[in-house]
Design a protein around this motif. Structure first.
Motif, PDB file in Angstrom:
ATOM      1  N   HIS A 152       0.830  -1.203   0.000  1.00 21.13           N
ATOM      2  CA  HIS A 152       0.000   0.000   0.000  1.00 21.13           C
ATOM      3  C   HIS A 152       0.866   1.255   0.000  1.00 21.13           C
ATOM      4  N   LEU A 153       1.954   1.234   0.758  1.00 24.48           N
ATOM      5  CA  LEU A 153       2.864   2.382   0.784  1.00 24.48           C
ATOM      6  C   LEU A 153       3.497   2.598  -0.587  1.00 24.48           C
ATOM      7  N   ILE A 154       3.933   1.514  -1.224  1.00 29.48           N
ATOM      8  CA  ILE A 154       4.523   1.617  -2.554  1.00 29.48           C
ATOM      9  C   ILE A 154       3.530   2.225  -3.533  1.00 29.48           C
ATOM     10  N   GLN A 155       2.273   1.788  -3.451  1.00 32.76           N
ATOM     11  CA  GLN A 155       1.242   2.335  -4.329  1.00 32.76           C
ATOM     12  C   GLN A 155       1.016   3.820  -4.055  1.00 32.76           C
ATOM     13  N   THR A 156       0.995   4.192  -2.789  1.00 36.43           N
ATOM     14  CA  THR A 156       0.773   5.588  -2.425  1.00 36.43           C
ATOM     15  C   THR A 156       1.906   6.477  -2.940  1.00 36.43           C
ATOM     16  N   LEU A 157       3.125   5.977  -2.805  1.00 35.92           N
ATOM     17  CA  LEU A 157       4.293   6.761  -3.211  1.00 35.92           C
ATOM     18  C   LEU A 157       4.509   6.734  -4.721  1.00 35.92           C
ATOM     19  N   GLY A 158       3.919   5.768  -5.389  1.00 34.35           N
ATOM     20  CA  GLY A 158       4.223   5.607  -6.803  1.00 34.35           C
ATOM     21  C   GLY A 158       5.648   5.155  -7.014  1.00 34.35           C
ATOM     22  N   SER A 159       6.156   4.331  -6.089  1.00 35.09           N
ATOM     23  CA  SER A 159       7.568   3.928  -6.130  1.00 35.09           C
ATOM     24  C   SER A 159       7.747   2.515  -6.671  1.00 35.09           C
ATOM     25  N   GLU A 160       6.784   2.056  -7.471  1.00 36.84           N
ATOM     26  CA  GLU A 160       6.902   0.709  -8.030  1.00 36.84           C
ATOM     27  C   GLU A 160       8.172   0.530  -8.854  1.00 36.84           C
ATOM     28  N   SER A 161       8.702   1.619  -9.374  1.00 36.13           N
ATOM     29  CA  SER A 161       9.902   1.516 -10.199  1.00 36.13           C
ATOM     30  C   SER A 161      11.143   2.017  -9.477  1.00 36.13           C
ATOM     31  N   ASP A 162      11.100   2.018  -8.151  1.00 38.85           N
ATOM     32  CA  ASP A 162      12.263   2.502  -7.391  1.00 38.85           C
ATOM     33  C   ASP A 162      12.620   1.575  -6.237  1.00 38.85           C
ATOM     34  N   SER A 163      12.356   0.284  -6.410  1.00 42.36           N
ATOM     35  CA  SER A 163      12.823  -0.692  -5.441  1.00 42.36           C
ATOM     36  C   SER A 163      14.346  -0.735  -5.470  1.00 42.36           C
ATOM     37  N   PRO A 164      14.981  -1.268  -4.431  1.00 41.59           N
ATOM     38  CA  PRO A 164      16.441  -1.406  -4.479  1.00 41.59           C
ATOM     39  C   PRO A 164      16.927  -2.199  -5.693  1.00 41.59           C
ATOM     40  N   SER A 165      16.203  -3.248  -6.080  1.00 35.97           N
ATOM     41  CA  SER A 165      16.616  -4.023  -7.259  1.00 35.97           C
ATOM     42  C   SER A 165      16.562  -3.161  -8.520  1.00 35.97           C
ATOM     43  N   ARG A 166      15.527  -2.347  -8.649  1.00 38.36           N
ATOM     44  CA  ARG A 166      15.409  -1.470  -9.810  1.00 38.36           C
ATOM     45  C   ARG A 166      16.525  -0.417  -9.805  1.00 38.36           C
ATOM     46  N   GLU A 167      16.915   0.058  -8.624  1.00 39.87           N
ATOM     47  CA  GLU A 167      18.012   1.037  -8.546  1.00 39.87           C
ATOM     48  C   GLU A 167      19.338   0.397  -8.946  1.00 39.87           C
ATOM     49  N   ILE A 168      19.493  -0.887  -8.627  1.00 37.99           N
ATOM     50  CA  ILE A 168      20.692  -1.591  -9.089  1.00 37.99           C
ATOM     51  C   ILE A 168      20.717  -1.643 -10.613  1.00 37.99           C
ATOM     52  N   ALA A 169      19.565  -1.936 -11.216  1.00 37.69           N
ATOM     53  CA  ALA A 169      19.494  -1.979 -12.682  1.00 37.69           C
ATOM     54  C   ALA A 169      19.896  -0.631 -13.274  1.00 37.69           C
ATOM     55  N   ARG A 170      19.393   0.457 -12.677  1.00 38.64           N
ATOM     56  CA  ARG A 170      19.763   1.795 -13.181  1.00 38.64           C
ATOM     57  C   ARG A 170      21.272   2.017 -13.049  1.00 38.64           C
ATOM     58  N   ALA A 171      21.824   1.577 -11.927  1.00 35.85           N
ATOM     59  CA  ALA A 171      23.258   1.781 -11.713  1.00 35.85           C
ATOM     60  C   ALA A 171      24.084   0.961 -12.697  1.00 35.85           C
ATOM     61  N   ILE A 172      23.609  -0.232 -13.067  1.00 40.95           N
ATOM     62  CA  ILE A 172      24.315  -1.029 -14.069  1.00 40.95           C
ATOM     63  C   ILE A 172      24.363  -0.269 -15.393  1.00 40.95           C
ATOM     64  N   LEU A 173      23.260   0.357 -15.757  1.00 42.92           N
ATOM     65  CA  LEU A 173      23.258   1.189 -16.966  1.00 42.92           C
ATOM     66  C   LEU A 173      24.245   2.340 -16.828  1.00 42.92           C
ATOM     67  N   ASP A 174      24.244   2.968 -15.666  1.00 44.71           N
ATOM     68  CA  ASP A 174      25.134   4.095 -15.413  1.00 44.71           C
ATOM     69  C   ASP A 174      26.599   3.665 -15.516  1.00 44.71           C
ATOM     70  N   ASN A 175      26.929   2.536 -14.893  1.00 41.10           N
ATOM     71  CA  ASN A 175      28.310   2.058 -14.937  1.00 41.10           C
ATOM     72  C   ASN A 175      28.722   1.654 -16.345  1.00 41.10           C
ATOM     73  N   SER A 176      27.780   1.133 -17.113  1.00 40.53           N
ATOM     74  CA  SER A 176      28.116   0.747 -18.486  1.00 40.53           C
ATOM     75  C   SER A 176      28.442   1.969 -19.337  1.00 40.53           C
ATOM     76  N   ARG A 177      27.806   3.095 -19.029  1.00 39.82           N
ATOM     77  CA  ARG A 177      28.116   4.321 -19.779  1.00 39.82           C
ATOM     78  C   ARG A 177      29.546   4.779 -19.502  1.00 39.82           C
ATOM     79  N   THR A 178      30.038   4.435 -18.318  1.00 39.07           N
ATOM     80  CA  THR A 178      31.416   4.777 -17.988  1.00 39.07           C
ATOM     81  C   THR A 178      32.404   3.817 -18.628  1.00 39.07           C
ATOM     82  N   TYR A 179      32.093   2.517 -18.587  1.00 42.24           N
ATOM     83  CA  TYR A 179      33.113   1.514 -18.914  1.00 42.24           C
ATOM     84  C   TYR A 179      32.875   0.701 -20.173  1.00 42.24           C
ATOM     85  N   MET A 180      31.671   0.649 -20.694  1.00 38.00           N
ATOM     86  CA  MET A 180      31.456  -0.296 -21.773  1.00 38.00           C
ATOM     87  C   MET A 180      31.928   0.181 -23.131  1.00 38.00           C
TER      88      MET A 180
END
Length: 500
Positions: free
Chosen positions: A258-286
């Motif tokens: 219910h809190l996730i729904q209220t915040l609209g944070s369905e796309s900001d779980s820790p796992s999703r933030e890891i995915a974003r960081a993988i993209l970020d790191n790839s822009r540096t190194y890939m």
């Protein structure tokens, strides 16, 4: 002037423009990490996958067989993987602690394991060098078991070249190249068994990690990363790899959902933030190339970065996993650990879980002839870049909150430093409009509480740490500070203590 203002702005409202961009600029490359990525070898990956295929059938169930030819079966494969980790450790002066997580999975009628069966997870621990940060861990894994069309057939060929010798090759290659470096926090390199029977090996290891109090900040699971190469297929993209991540965490309670729904944070779980960081790191190194960069000319330094055309890139898939399928990252997700699955762009299901054969002129088998070793090498570099960055970064911010006491058009953020945050480290406030999937603005700060003249209703924020060398943690989503109990998965890392 702005930096000075941000240092003093713990309480004052600060009007920040937070200019939008297509994406947040890439961090500068760490020369040591860049050099390690250049050491990733497609030839070594080919040798690893070839060796794993040579065990003929790596069915988890074969551990109980007494009539297997010498040098075949899953136990022989487990011994070889352990020897590889040991050899890497010898090369780095004993820097890896190599372990076996051995257990017996009880047989259950009607399941894929009918009788008591021994499983072995093999892993190597590269312990962090900073006593204040070494408890933090990141982990990479692939499953070394295989199967053919019949789950209970332990004797006929089950090559498992792509599913998942390719993922094990990534884990082993990351161990080989990263064990030559030192990091303040710990990296764990894993090969698990029992995936094909129902994630049995990873489930046991995830529960072990929870029971032993591992501070797992990120888990990268590589499964089917061979870049399937089928003659005549035009749908495969050799420049992309998918990163699956859960939105609503598996262990979330109804209150937390219910809190996730209220915040609209369905796309900001820790796992999703890891995915974003993988993209970020790839822009540096890939842009790194396995053969290294060409000399820049007489008297000029050799560049550590070299752009590929087109560049290899991970792509966020906003799902935990594919339809009708599962993976070992889910075992860690269900124990409250942030985890993602990394998988090739387009799978060929004729080349998975099949007894080798030809039907109507179509080759049906998961054999090495369909694996692209250069593609696997790129996936290994993608993994190694994030493992190294996460292990070098100061760790994720703790107790990240947004104040929601008053109705206003400001955003008041507060957080605490991770344990052992080194001198010279600071924070970055990331933001994006609510209709965007990746960060579009970033602002460095040296405080742990700040009020921004930006509407919290129109903007999504995240806080990450950055050390003096530019290594970034992944971001943490702020949850309301108004008496709501935080928990892992609601924008709060699993290693963060519960706060009331």
């Amino acid at each position: 002037m702005l930096l000075t203002l941000l240092r003093r702005s713990a309480v004052l409202a600060v009007s920040l423009a937070l200019p939008l961009a297509a994406q947040v600029p890439a961090a500068p490359a760490d020369p040591a990490i860049a050099k390690a990525l250049q050491q990733v070898s497609a030839d070594r990956i080919q040798a690893t996958i070839t060796k794993l295929v040579s065990f003929k059938n790596r069915s988890t169930l074969s551990s109980m067989d007494k009539d297997l030819p010498p040098g075949t079966g899953i136990l022989a494969a487990a011994d070889w993987i352990e020897q590889q980790f040991q050899s890497y450790s010898a090369d780095c002066g004993g820097c890896l602690e190599v372990k076996r997580d051995t257990f017996v999975e009880a047989g259950t009628p009607g399941t894929r394991i009918l009788k008591d069966t021994q499983l072995n997870n093999i892993y190597a621990v590269l312990k962090g060098t900073d006593p204040a940060q070494s408890a933090r861990r990141v982990l990479v894994t692939g499953h070394y078991d295989s199967r053919n069309s019949d789950n209970f057939n332990t004797h006929d060929p089950a090559p498992g070249a792509n599913d998942d010798a390719s993922g094990v090759a990534v884990s082993l290659e990351c161990a080989r190249v990263l064990s030559q470096l030192k990091f303040p926090s710990t990296i764990v390199f894993v090969a698990v068994a029992g995936e094909e029977q129902g994630l049995n090996g990873s489930r046991h290891l995830a529960r072990l990690a929870k029971a032993e109090g591992w501070q797992l900040e990120a888990v990268l699971n590589n499964d089917i990363v061979g870049g399937d190469t089928t003659p005549g297929d035009t749908t495969q993209d050799k420049n992309k790899v998918r990163v699956f991540s859960e939105g609503v965490p598996g262990p979330a309670t109804i209150e937390q959902v219910h809190l996730i729904q209220t915040l609209g944070s369905e796309s900001d779980s820790p796992s999703r933030e890891i995915a974003r960081a993988i993209l970020d790191n790839s822009r540096t190194y890939m842009g790194q190339h396995a053969q290294g960069a060409a000399p820049a000319g007489p008297g000029k330094a050799r560049s550590m970065a070299m752009r590929l055309v087109p560049a290899f890139q991970p792509v966020m898939i906003l799902r935990r996993d594919r339809f009708l399928r599962g993976g070992d990252h889910t075992s860690f997700n269900l124990e409250g650990f942030p985890a993602v699955r990394i998988t090739e762009w387009q799978e060929n299901f004729n080349h998975q879980h099949q007894t080798p054969r030809v039907e109507k002129g179509i080759e049906i088998e998961d054999n090495i002839k369909f694996v692209d070793f250069n593609y696997v090498a790129q996936v290994a570099r993608t993994n190694a870049a994030s493992l190294a960055t996460f292990a070098a970064a100061p760790g994720v911010p703790q107790n990240v909150h947004v104040t929601t006491t008053n109705l206003d058009n400001n955003t008041e953020l507060s957080w605490e430093p991770p344990v052992g945050m080194p001198a010279g480290a600071f924070y970055e406030i990331l933001s994006r409009p609510t209709d965007q999937t990746d960060w579009t603005a970033v602002q460095p700060v040296h405080v742990t509480k700040i009020t921004l003249a930006v509407s919290k209703d129109n903007t999504i924020f995240g806080i990450r740490t950055v050390d003096a060398a530019g290594h970034r943690s992944y971001a943490v989503y702020p949850v309301p500070a108004r008496g709501i109990r935080n928990a892992p998965g609601v924008g709060v890392p699993a290693v963060q203590p519960v706060v009331k």
